[in-house]
Structures are given as C-alpha cells and as structure tokens.
Scaffold this active site. Sequence first.
Site: not given
Lengths: 663, 663
Positions: A29, A263, A410, A472
């Site tokens: 890159h 890129h 999280e 859950h």
Amino acid sequence: MKDRQTESDVIKAIRILSARQVEAAGSGHPGTPLGAAPVMATLYGRFMNVVPDDPCFYDRDRFVLSSGHASAMLYSTLHICGYDVKAEDLAAFRQEGSRTPGHPEAGVTPGVDCSTGPLGQGVANAVGMALAERILSARFNRPGSTLVDHYTYAFCGDGCMMEGIENEAASLAAMWKLGKLILIYDSNGITIEGDTHISLTEDIAKRHRALGWHVVRAGNVENTDALAVAIEEAKAEDGRPSLIIVSSKIGYGAPNEGTSSVHGSPLGAEGMAKLAEKLEWKCSGFELPDDVKAFREEMKAKGRAYKAEREARMERAKAAYPALRAEFDKYLSGAYMAEAADKITALAPEGSDSTRSICGKLLAAADGMIPNLVGGSADLAPSNCTAIKGKEYYSATASANGALHFGVREHAMAAICNGIALHGGLLPFCSTFFVFSDYMKYAMRMSALMKLPVTYILSHDSIGVGEDGPTHQPVEQLAGLRAMPGLYVFRPCDGRETAAAMSFALSGKAPTAIVTSRQKLPACESSDVSGALRGAYVIAEGGDCVLMASGSEVGLCLQARELLEKRGIRARVVSVPCMELFAEQSEEYRNSVLPRSVRARVAVEAASRQSWGGFVGLDGDYVCMDGFGKSAPASVLMKKYGFTAENIADKTENIARACRAAK
Amino acid sequence: MKDRQTESDVIKAIRILSARQVEAAGSGHPGTPLGAAPVMATLYGRFMNVVPDDPCFYDRDRFVLSSGHASAMLYSTLHICGYDVKAEDLAAFRQEGSRTPGHPEAGVTPGVDCSTGPLGQGVANAVGMALAERILSARFNRPGSTLVDHYTYAFCGDGCMMEGIENEAASLAAMWKLGKLILIYDSNGITIEGDTHISLTEDIAKRHRALGWHVVRAGNVENTDALAVAIEEAKAEDGRPSLIIVSSKIGYGAPNEGTSSVHGSPLGAEGMAKLAEKLEWKCSGFELPDDVKAFREEMKAKGRAYKAEREARMERAKAAYPALRAEFDKYLSGAYMAEAADKITALAPEGSDSTRSICGKLLAAADGMIPNLVGGSADLAPSNCTAIKGKEYYSATASANGALHFGVREHAMAAICNGIALHGGLLPFCSTFFVFSDYMKYAMRMSALMKLPVTYILSHDSIGVGEDGPTHQPVEQLAGLRAMPGLYVFRPCDGRETAAAMSFALSGKAPTAIVTSRQKLPACESSDVSGALRGAYVIAEGGDCVLMASGSEVGLCLQARELLEKRGIRARVVSVPCMELFAEQSEEYRNSVLPRSVRARVAVEAASRQSWGGFVGLDGDYVCMDGFGKSAPASVLMKKYGFTAENIADKTENIARACRAAK
C-alpha cells in the site's frame, strides 16, 4: 530536527523508501505512506521520546499505526530513526520471516508497539495505552519524582473513523479525560471504493467534540510547522484527548496521486521513476543521503539521552521513595501475577454455586493479591460477578483506581484491554455475557495474535441463561473461540476447575477466556486443579465407555454414570475444561485419558457439537445443541434439549452396546 | 386517541401489564416499560399506521424495539392495540412456547417486526428498513399513485447509544438522507452498573447532529403532547433522519424507581401493590378498563381503514400503471429470486479463475435477472469482486438505485441487510474480507436466528491472502461460522460449485455465506452443481481411503490422488462445499459419500481443523492450519504449511497403511 532541509529530506526518504518497499514486494500500500510521510517526519523528528537502541524502554512515547496497511511508512520511519530495521529488512518487505510483514506486528519489528491492520482497533489500543499511563503515573509519580510520563500517539485514516469501535473507544477516552492521548487523523479524501464522500459524510471534528475531545485542524500535511503547532497544542491540553486533523494527498508524487488506485498497488517502474524525478531523489535502492544519515545518528543520540535522563529519575526515586520504586518494579515484572497464579488454586471455593459467582470470588481474591489488576465489564458487572467489592472505580479526578466502567461497548473494551496489556505494568481483564463475545471477536483475535495476557470473563454460558432467550443464549461461541489459535478457553465445572482457570489466566502466559454458568452447579467430588490444568482428566473411572463434558454438563455426566452403573455399564467421565491445554499434553497422557481403543464415546455440552468431533470419532454420539435455544426457564430448556442424566445414560447405553456388537 | 383520559389509561395499562408480565414470569425487565410507556401510547395511539388484524401488511409503519429487554412493554402495547397477543399470552411471558419470549422475536409474536435484544442491532435494522422503503418508494411511486409510503420508528435506550454499531448505522442513515426514519431515544440516566454518567458522558444530540441527523428534544416523557409535537416535526423533516430525545424515569411508579435495581428484576408483591396504588389501577391480572378496551377496538378499526385505503390505491395503480403494479408484486413475492436461483446454475463459468472473480461474475448475472437485488461492500467492492458493472449506486438524490457503499462499517452493513430483508421486497447482499466477518458476527447471528435471506460474500478466504499477513488471513472463521445454527457456509472449489452456492443463496431459503478465494484455482473436471447442493459429494472415486476438502484444497487433493495412485493407493476425493447441507442429507447418502467402513480419512483445508473432527474420526489425519499464518507470498505459505499434493499424499499414505495394518 536540525533544519528544514533535513526534515524535507526525511519526508522524501520516507516516501521513496516506502514506495520502494512496495515495489520490491510487488504488492502493498503506497498511497498513505506517500501522502502522510510528513506526519511521521514531524512526529518522530520533533516530538517522540523514543529509544531506538532500546525500543521497549518502559517510559517511551507510544505510537500506534491504526491504519496498519501503511506499514511501509512505519518501517521506513523506524529505519531512518535508527531502529534495528535495516535496508535489507526493507528490501524483504512482506516476505517470509522478514521484520517487515504486510501489516505491523508487535514483537516482530523493533519499534512497532502494536499489531494493527483491522481498522479501528489501533485507536482503541491507543486508548488502552493512554489509560495505563494515566493509572500508573497517578500511582507512582510524587512531587519531585516522576516514574511514568509519556504520550500515546495514534495515526488513523478515514477507514478507522468509519468503524464503530472508534466511536466506542473515543467516547471512553473523553470520559476518562486522557489528555495525553493524541490521535492524528489523516484525511485524504479517498477510500478503496472511491472518494470518501460516497461513504463518509459526517463531520468528524464535530463528532469528536460531541464525545468530549479537543480537536485541532492542522491543515495541509505539507505544512509541518502547522502540524507541529497542533501537536504542541494537543500536548498542552491535559483534560481531554486531542484529535489532530490533517489533510493529505493520497499517493503524493505518484502519477496516479489523489485517486483510489494508488491505495493498494505498486507504482510500477515508470511510476517509481516519475516519483523519484518529482521528489528529486538521487539515491538508489534504500540508500539515504548524508543529512538523513546524520538525522539517524541524532535520533539515536536523543534516545540515549532520554533514557539516561529517565533512568536518573528512577535512581532518585529509589532514594526518595524506595518502597514505591520497589513496587513499581513488581508491577513491571509481573511478579504479583505470578505469585497470585500460584496461590489462587488453594482458594478454590467448595460447595455448590454458579461458576460465575465462584469466578467472582476468585477474581476478588486475585485482586487482593495483584494491586495492578485492572478491568471491568461492559455494563454487566453485577451479572458477570466482576464488580469487586471495595475496588474503587477509575475516575478522571482520582485516576489511580483500577475498576473500569466500560459501558455497553464490548468491542472497544477488549481492544482497550489489549492496549493496556501492550503498555505493560498492569494486568487487564474484562467481562460481558458470553454470547456478546461475538461483538468483540476481532479484538479477542488480536489478543491471541499478539499473545497478550488479557483475561476474558464470560458469564451466562449456555441455554442455562433461560428466559432471556436465544439472543442471550450462546450456542456456537465455544466452538468459535476454541477454533481461534492461541486463545485458551476454559469452561470449568466447579470451584476447583474455576480456580485452575483463574490460575492459568493470572500466569499471564496467554489470553484466557473463562466461560461461566449463570445457574448453580454442584461441586464435583473428584474435580481436580492439576487435572484441569492439563486441559482434560478422568473425573470418574470406568472402562466400557467414555462420557466427555465441560462445565455444567460434567455434573450431569456423573449422574448419568451412576444410572449406567445400575444398568451394568461402567462409564468413565472425562472433564474437559480446556481443550487447548489438553492438545498440548503428551500423546501418552492424552491416550491415558481417552484411550484410543475405547470407541464408545459420548460428548455432552450445551453448545454446538463441532469442537467435540475430533474426540467423539465415527462411532460415538453427542448430547449437544443443534440449533438455537428458546425463551423459557433454564430447567425446562435443559430437559427439552436432552440435558438430563436419563437421556445421557440412554444415549450412552446405545453407543456402548453398538460398539460392543461391532467388536 | 379519543381523549386525554384514555391516553392516560393506556399508559397506565402498559405500565401495569408489563410489570405484571415480569411478576408472573418471576424474571424480566420492568424498568424501561414503566419508564417509557408514554412513548408507546403516543406512538401507537397517535401515529403508527398499522393493521393489528394483518400485522405483516406490506405498507405498515415499522417499529423496532432496539432495547429488546423492554419486550414486556411491546407485548402490552400490542395486546392493548388489538393484535393477536392475548391476556393469556402476557401471562405466559418468558415461558416455553409462548408468544411472549424474553426478548422480541419476529415470527413468534404478531406485531413484532424484528428480533432484538443485543444492543445497537435494532437501530441498524431500522436503518435497513427505512432504506428499503426509500428505494421501493422511489421505484414504484408515481404522480397520483403511491404504492409504498410508510415510516420506520425505532426505540432505544442508553445501551444502544454506546454500541459502535449505532454510530456506524446512524452515519449511513444520515448519508442516505433517510428522512422517514425516526429514532426515539429514551434517556433514563440509568445503566445496569449505575447512573449513566459513569459510562456515558458524550453529548448524544451533538454527535447525531455531527452525523447529519435532525435532533429534537421532547423533554419529559410524561408530556405526551410535547412528544407528539416532536414526532410531527420529525415526520415533517424529509431530508434527514430524526432523533427524538425523551427523558424518563426508569421504573416509574415502583418503590425503587430511578435506580439501576429496577432495570432487570421483578418488583415483588409489595412493589406491585405500591405501583397499582400509585397509578390508582383497579383492574386485576391482565384485565383492562373499559376505555382501554374501546381504544383497542378503535385501533383495530383504524388499522382496517388504513389497509382499505392502501388497497384502494393498489387497485388504482393496477389500472393506471399495470406493468409497474405487476412488477411490484414480483418484488414482494420473491419471484425474481426464485427464477434466478433456477437459471444461475447454467451460467457456471468454466476454466481456471479465483472463486471471488467467478462469484462476481455470477453476482452480476444474478443482478441482471433480479432487479430487486441490493447490496454492496464495506469499502472493498473491487477486491471482493462485488462491484457490479453498470449497477448504479444509491444516492440520496436518485434513491432508486440498489448498489450500496457501506463504507468501512461491517457490523452495521450486516445489520442493515437484516433490516432490508425484514422489510421485504428487496434481496440484500453484502461483502467484505472473510476475516472481517468477525466484525459483524453478531449481526450474522441475527440473520441466522431470524432465518433472513441475506447473502454474505466473503472473499480472501485463507492464507491464500498472502502478503497482507495474519491479521488478514482467516483461520478460525470457517469453523466459527459453521458452528452457527441456520447459516449455510459455502466454500466452493470452482465455477460450478460457486454457481451452486449462488443458486442456494438466491433461493432465499436461509442466510448464506459464500467464502471465496483471492487466488486463481483450477477448474475441477468432475465438479458438480447438484453434488454441491447436497453439501458434499464424491468428486473422484477410490476405495482405499478418503481425502476430504473444500475450496482451494479440492484441486490439491485431486493432484494428491494421482500421486497416491502411482503409489498403489486408490484415494477417493470428497468435495465438501457446504457442511450444513450435507448434514441435512439422508444417512444413506452420507454413508455413500463417506462410507463408515473407510477409516483412513484425511481432511484438507487451509483453516482450523475443528469442523472436520466429526468427519475424520479417531483414525484419520488433517492437513489444516493449527495456528495463525504469516506475511509472505501465498505460494510460499501454502508450501510452508503443508498444502502441497506431495505432503497430502504422504500423510494419506501413512494413514492408509496404518488403517490397513490395524484391520
């Protein structure tokens, strides 16, 4: 930085050397290195307190290249700054065994503080590092005595800014008032699919101000003086993390500069020639002009002087605050953890309890032994049993405390723990419901890839969750995490096995997940710490067939064994709290636990059967979850899905008879 | 809403009935229902165009309860609004087989538009629904003829606002100018761990303005007139999604109102009595007062009238725009997909190519057949080969187009596709590098849980990624996704198998992941579409032993088979493109492909061995990845890790000899 000419040449050198790395590899890159080289020259040349001769010096400034695909830019910079990254290393970019892998890897390249590549992670890692610095400096600095004092710099592009983890981490950084965190955002207006306006229309400066950041616009990256002023301003801001926005032209100097095509592809011979021509670069290969060589020596000398000055401080601290200084050494060496890992197994609670509660008690005991334990939960501490009584929460005003409120974030939580572990001096843990480990899976992968001692406490481990229902109730998460190389997944059945898991986690050998039950489990009479630390062991003898289980299903198997005994079948029960440790045992031990000759094998686990396939073989059977659970009381579900001693005994009897018949 | 008194009683009814559900279940979350009941009463009573008698009516307003733990509030509301959710259903809250599971589940409860619970997902689902509405309305509405015209409402709390996916999704919603998306944020100042200030200090209004949202503060939720004005304002805003911020008191009316303890525990008998007393509630159980009963009839009548009016529109459209109307029916029925699923298998490309390129060609062919195919990539379309030539990108100014730039936002991308699929009328796909499926794992899980026809195109499937190194090389992702119930994971070996995978995906039966190679693969002479659609099949015969593989390793196994033949060993090669489909075949078929009697089995896959354990058994062996990869050219890595015909043949020979000796 000696002078303007040298800085200009350093910038050119970073550009040329980076493009040449990509060219040599035939892939990579070049876009960001060509565009953002002035950031690296300014940062390393004018600001970074680093020690190229001792790249892991504890009180160095940290640098995280969150846009890891720009690795060539970092390698060029490290080479030019005198780190042990030689021209031949640059020439071996992206080749097997080189110091210059495709994306930066901590531990592989001197001067690389963090493995990066997956976007957004690096920003959160840097937040963790800055938090560690803040906690440690609050604990160990005294009037006239400074043991910890450094900045954390991170570099990111548009991609990191789009990832949700960036917002999570940035929100926490502001809440924690991490004034020594400086994030440089290279806005080059280009993404892989085209101009950024096609996918990024938000006002990033305004968003960060809304989160509570100090935002400075430094303008065009070619104006390094303006950038330096911005960095000075950022350093001066103590109460808020700083975002510095620079604009650059992706692929600067390449024929296709400013387009998405630059890129991620080499420039090609012609493009390389044009680049060298435009930059008026005369040196061939990875050679450097004299002023850049002199700059390198200057950087090394600066680093040595910095280290000497900090070490002198340490010596003075030893005299003025001997106990504090000794404590600091114990923090850095991991001595507390090692001690606690030894002692914790003796503290295994007896009696029937949920493993989440047991784990919480052991965590609290560990916390009593390890002052440098830090961590918390993603807003589920009471449920995860990770709220340690008496452990005070970090707050920006009293920042030495080590309990953390991560909020419902999280992914950032796990990545921040990675950053804390990378920083050193603190032992991080974090917790949430097991099913939500999916939200932080990539950050857990980075723990594993970097071999970081992060402890994941994951409660509510199966349909035992009950009424909260399938969203859950984890089913596939055990298999998913067991498939991850380098992560040790424990699912203990009682107090002794939980203590074993905690002991392993505290040893700091590897990232560890401790997966615990919501519901109460019986203590298993013959459970065993040392057996658990071998990953799997015989918890009840028997010769006709083998029942294998983990966690809440071990007790069930012991009951099933009694039923089977009445039917004239002697079943061995093997408890398997950690498959990864079992895989590391000798073949002899493994065969002694699971004799190859015994084909009548039944695996019992309230989760996907997948990870048991290699143990069960072609003749055995499973009592596992083959679909998602349902919303209902846990006891109803356990029965519904066959997790009863009766059903396990029936299945085992069938298998045992079939195997006997086949003989 | 007839009058103020009725509205007040509806609010009370929602509060009481919700708390009583939780009480009856002995678990659940009363906090948000008690606090935010006025939002539901205002929204359903004054605004929502819904049809309680026909809850899936295509042109209804959508509602997503992103904070799914407040499910009792939704069930109470649906009951009160005349949906087929009866008092006995409320009484069976969180029990097995009830219509009222712990978190809302689409398909289980009439009127529940989306399964929710894992925080943040619902906001992204709502963005997908609103996007679908916008694309469909732009395609099918004409002057004087409106086929699609509805709002999408979502409700969320502090938890959703902390999740990164919310920021990702909100950023896209603003970029896409989804003016008919209205998000109501219930700010109650409490999280599970305590007051929100401990973990949420950002300015949420300002952040959303930075993203490009229209933000309205509606003040205290008890002032429903102010909320109604805010909703009117939001509806009037056409160019931006609207965020309405209301403040509420968690657990309103309970003795412990305003504290975190009321979030997730029943009130208890005393608390319930005090609540009824405070609200002056006279009815027992799930009974309703007369004015609320009258309200229910009114809601049903309003719904019927709404439906009649929309159906009259449809009739008028049939006369004025017959072709357009017929096309619309084909969109809704999924007819285009079914046709394409049949035809695509005939278009399997021949010859050697990467499966990502093959997949891209097939996707383009599918797009030619399915005008309602929408989707895109998380900024990797050129690499994933999912940029379809000629397919125009959605833009807010010409919003009928179906190619999507998701930016680097994997998690929101997948959840938005779930929302599109839930809305109906469009077939969504999305793509990224396979390793980054970890970023969107929970959203993929929701596809599986809701059985949504979302197609995941996941390229760069192994160490074949090469130089980008371990952060970009999947190892454990195949095992992880195969363990997920309900997701069909294909890893095709060539053109025909990729066509089979695409055909399955387009059939819309289930969420499908198509995992493709970066590198070129040889066409396998005897690969077979119908075999692939059975999940696994014999691709080359042989009786002594079995080689099993998927994707890039199938060709290698065919080469190894030739080497083995020269050594006098006849190896069968089984191609396993989709383990989930194979598991659904008859035992007879499975045994014909993998005869139980053949114990000499070797699994070959450049990934974790875990998912092969059940096939390999105790006597076989693996050529798999037991750790992370490295940065190096793909060919170097393949050799380094043993993925060569020679190594596979050697291992197989050993196993074949050992099994023969054991006989």
